[in-house]
Design an enzyme around this catalytic site. Structure first.
Site, PDB file in Angstrom:
ATOM      1  N   GLU A 110      -3.399  -0.441   6.593  1.00  0.00           N
ATOM      2  CA  GLU A 110      -2.003  -0.870   6.452  1.00  0.00           C
ATOM      3  C   GLU A 110      -1.027   0.246   6.818  1.00  0.00           C
ATOM      4  O   GLU A 110      -1.299   1.424   6.577  1.00  0.00           O
ATOM      5  CB  GLU A 110      -1.756  -1.288   4.998  1.00  0.00           C
ATOM      6  CG  GLU A 110      -0.319  -1.689   4.691  1.00  0.00           C
ATOM      7  CD  GLU A 110      -0.031  -1.758   3.200  1.00  0.00           C
ATOM      8  OE1 GLU A 110       1.027  -2.294   2.838  1.00  0.00           O
ATOM      9  OE2 GLU A 110      -0.857  -1.267   2.399  1.00  0.00           O
ATOM     10  N   LYS A 125       3.601  -9.765   6.225  1.00  0.00           N
ATOM     11  CA  LYS A 125       3.300  -9.872   4.802  1.00  0.00           C
ATOM     12  C   LYS A 125       4.295 -10.797   4.102  1.00  0.00           C
ATOM     13  O   LYS A 125       5.514 -10.654   4.254  1.00  0.00           O
ATOM     14  CB  LYS A 125       3.321  -8.481   4.159  1.00  0.00           C
ATOM     15  CG  LYS A 125       2.859  -8.456   2.706  1.00  0.00           C
ATOM     16  CD  LYS A 125       2.818  -7.030   2.182  1.00  0.00           C
ATOM     17  CE  LYS A 125       2.284  -6.982   0.743  1.00  0.00           C
ATOM     18  NZ  LYS A 125       2.252  -5.601   0.228  1.00  0.00           N
ATOM     19  N   CYS A 169      -2.540  -5.471   1.476  1.00  0.00           N
ATOM     20  CA  CYS A 169      -2.460  -4.749   0.206  1.00  0.00           C
ATOM     21  C   CYS A 169      -2.432  -5.687  -0.987  1.00  0.00           C
ATOM     22  O   CYS A 169      -3.395  -6.353  -1.319  1.00  0.00           O
ATOM     23  CB  CYS A 169      -1.240  -3.815   0.244  1.00  0.00           C
ATOM     24  SG  CYS A 169      -1.144  -2.653  -1.133  1.00  0.00           S
TER      25      CYS A 169
END
Length: 531
Positions: A291, A356, A411
């Site tokens: 990430e 995300k 994440c």
């Protein structure tokens, strides 16, 4: 009987003595979480929870509710302080900027989260039956409070009590049927069952709950043995993954002056020989980086894309985390910036992106009024973007040449049971890119990996996880680790991709099975055994 004396001390405790008992009992639950995974310790917090509620007395329902609420808050505060202490490490990465906020992460957040078990204790006390039925009431109320904690205010389902059992791979298999919250019901009930030994009036009143707890535990274990095949999971043909874990210090990772050096380090590390028969990227089909890999916008840095294209052998695809700029909106002074996963081919062309959706509150975004307030007094937030990242519009699948369709998780997105798979055709695997470097060598990265692994069990999908500092791993559809790189190590990991397993009941029905179990627990709590 010694246990009866302990129960009496907890039930009759008062004032600060009772608060300390509740605090210590709750904190002990963290021992059952990663990295220790001492799951039998669940007996300590859950048994004491029963006795704490037993001792919540008063002349009115409101006074009993308040007494149980207070005990539950101290119990929860102890659990969350002990389970989330590692959050403090993030505030020390750039201590000159963020140390001011450390009390918010290590004290204020646990204090807020403790409200959920506090309400669970309070409402459990209002419905508190005599005898063994109170074990089921406690399990139902705590499990319901955990479900709410996972959904209220965008949710924070970290270290849900069911994770106390999830460290044992066979016990964790039940998540394929009942999910994390269903596992929480059984974790609380099994852990709380010994409480009757200290309070039952007759021997027969204490035997039945313990017998049922043993049967439930044995049943979970037997289900796990039955569900997991002995043979390794078959692999997707023609796929060889290379996971790159740079173990880059967090302060260097976001230094804009280090961009070129960071890219060269990634390329050098990615090209390492992993065996005498695999020199460099020879034979690799897909290279995966973690990430937020760069301190620049990859899509707006043509030199970086050109360098990547030149370094990739023919037909090797790069999948990497990267910040991405969206389209400028009318009236806006800058384009929205997304925390993204991007797919780059061997010509340095970005073929696909995923943005995300579920951002970390206060870490990746702030409401505009809070952002202006913080900056107005000369302080900084973690993400050096005014207002933070923008959220993606919807959870989507990611098409990557040569691979089954991926369900991307960046994440924090991996900790939300039931929310990790996009609607539509089923994906072939989870792709989880993360950066746990904020938390150093603490229990946080172990907890994060354990939760991502449980998503594989719940949905029956393999997991490919690439982390900046670890733990990077390939996990099959049963939660078994096929290959991994430990925390705090620089390296590369070559692995095949396990095939997806059958669709699980949880994958089909989500938390509806948990809801049915919750009602059953409450219904059976009204049946009274001899006590």
């Amino acid at each position: 009987m010694a246990l009866a004396r302990v129960a009496e001390a907890v039930i009759l405790g008062w004032g600060w003595r009772k608060r300390l008992i509740a605090l210590a009992a709750g904190a002990s639950g963290a021992l059952a979480l990663p990295p220790l995974d001492l799951w039998p310790v669940i007996v300590v917090p859950m048994t004491n929870a029963v006795w704490l509620i037993d001792g919540a007395v008063g002349i009115s329902a409101w006074s009993r509710f308040r007494a149980a609420f207070a005990a539950g808050w101290w119990w929860g505060f102890g659990f969350f302080i002990a389970g989330l202490w590692w959050l403090g490490a993030a505030f020390l990465v750039e201590a000159d900027k963020f140390a001011w906020a450390m009390p918010l992460g290590v004290v204020a957040l646990p204090a807020f989260l403790a409200l959920f078990p506090a309400f669970a204790f309070g409402f459990a006390r209002l419905a508190w039956p005599r005898g063994a039925g109170r074990i089921l009431v406690l399990a139902a109320m705590l499990a319901l409070s955990e479900w709410l904690r996972g959904h209220v205010l965008t949710g924070f389902p970290w270290n849900v009590y069911g994770m106390m059992l999830a460290g044992e791979i066979h016990l964790a298999q039940a998540a394929a049927l009942i999910g994390l919250y269903g596992l929480t019901l059984f974790a609380v009930a099994i852990g709380a069952a010994p409480a009757v030994l200290g309070t039952a009036r007759t021997a027969s009143g204490s035997r039945l709950p313990l017998l049922l707890a043993f049967v439930a535990l044995a049943g979970l274990f037997a289900f796990g043995l039955w569900r997991m095949p002995d043979a390794p999971s078959p692999l997707v043909a023609g796929v060889k993954l290379r996971l790159m874990q740079p173990n880059l210090p967090q302060d260097a990772k976001f230094n804009s002056n280090s961009g070129a050096a960071i890219l060269e380090r990634y390329l050098e590390l990615s090209d390492r020989a992993t065996s005498p028969t695999t020199p460099g990227l020879q034979g690799v089909t897909h290279l995966i980086w973690p990430e937020s890999a760069f301190p620049f916008l990859l899509g707006r840095t043509p030199g970086a894309l050109s360098r990547i294209g030149a370094a990739l052998p023919p037909d090797v695809t790069l999948v990497t985390g990267a910040a991405r700029a969206g389209e400028m909106l009318p009236g806006e002074s800058r384009p929205p910036i997304y925390n993204a996963i991007q797919v780059v081919n061997d010509e340095g062309v970005i073929l696909a992106s995923y943005d995300k959706v579920h951002l970390v509150p206060f870490g990746e975004y702030l409401p505009p009024i809070l952002d202006r307030l913080i900056r107005g007094v000369g302080l900084s937030q973690f993400v050096a973007i005014p207002g933070g990242f923008a959220a993606g519009s919807a959870r989507t699948q990611l098409a990557i040449k040569g691979l089954p369709t991926a369900a991307p998780l960046i994440c924090y997105e991996a900790v939300f049971p039931g929310e990790v798979a996009a609607r539509g055709p089923r994906a072939g695997f989870f792709l989880n890119l993360t950066n746990d470097g904020w938390f150093g060598q603490t229990s946080g990265p172990y907890q994060h990996f354990a939760q991502a692994r449980l998503r594989s069990i719940e949905e029956g999908l393999p997991l490919v996880r690439v982390a900046n500092t670890g733990i990077s791993a390939v996990v099959d559809a049963y939660g078994r680790t096929v290959a991994s790189l430990p925390l705090g190590v620089e390296g590369v990991l070559d692995s095949g991709l396990p095939r997806a397993g059958p669709v699980t009941p949880y994958g089909r029905l989500g938390d509806s099975i948990f809801a049915g179990l919750l009602l059953l627990f409450l219904a059976f709590s009204r049946f009274r055994a001899h006590d």
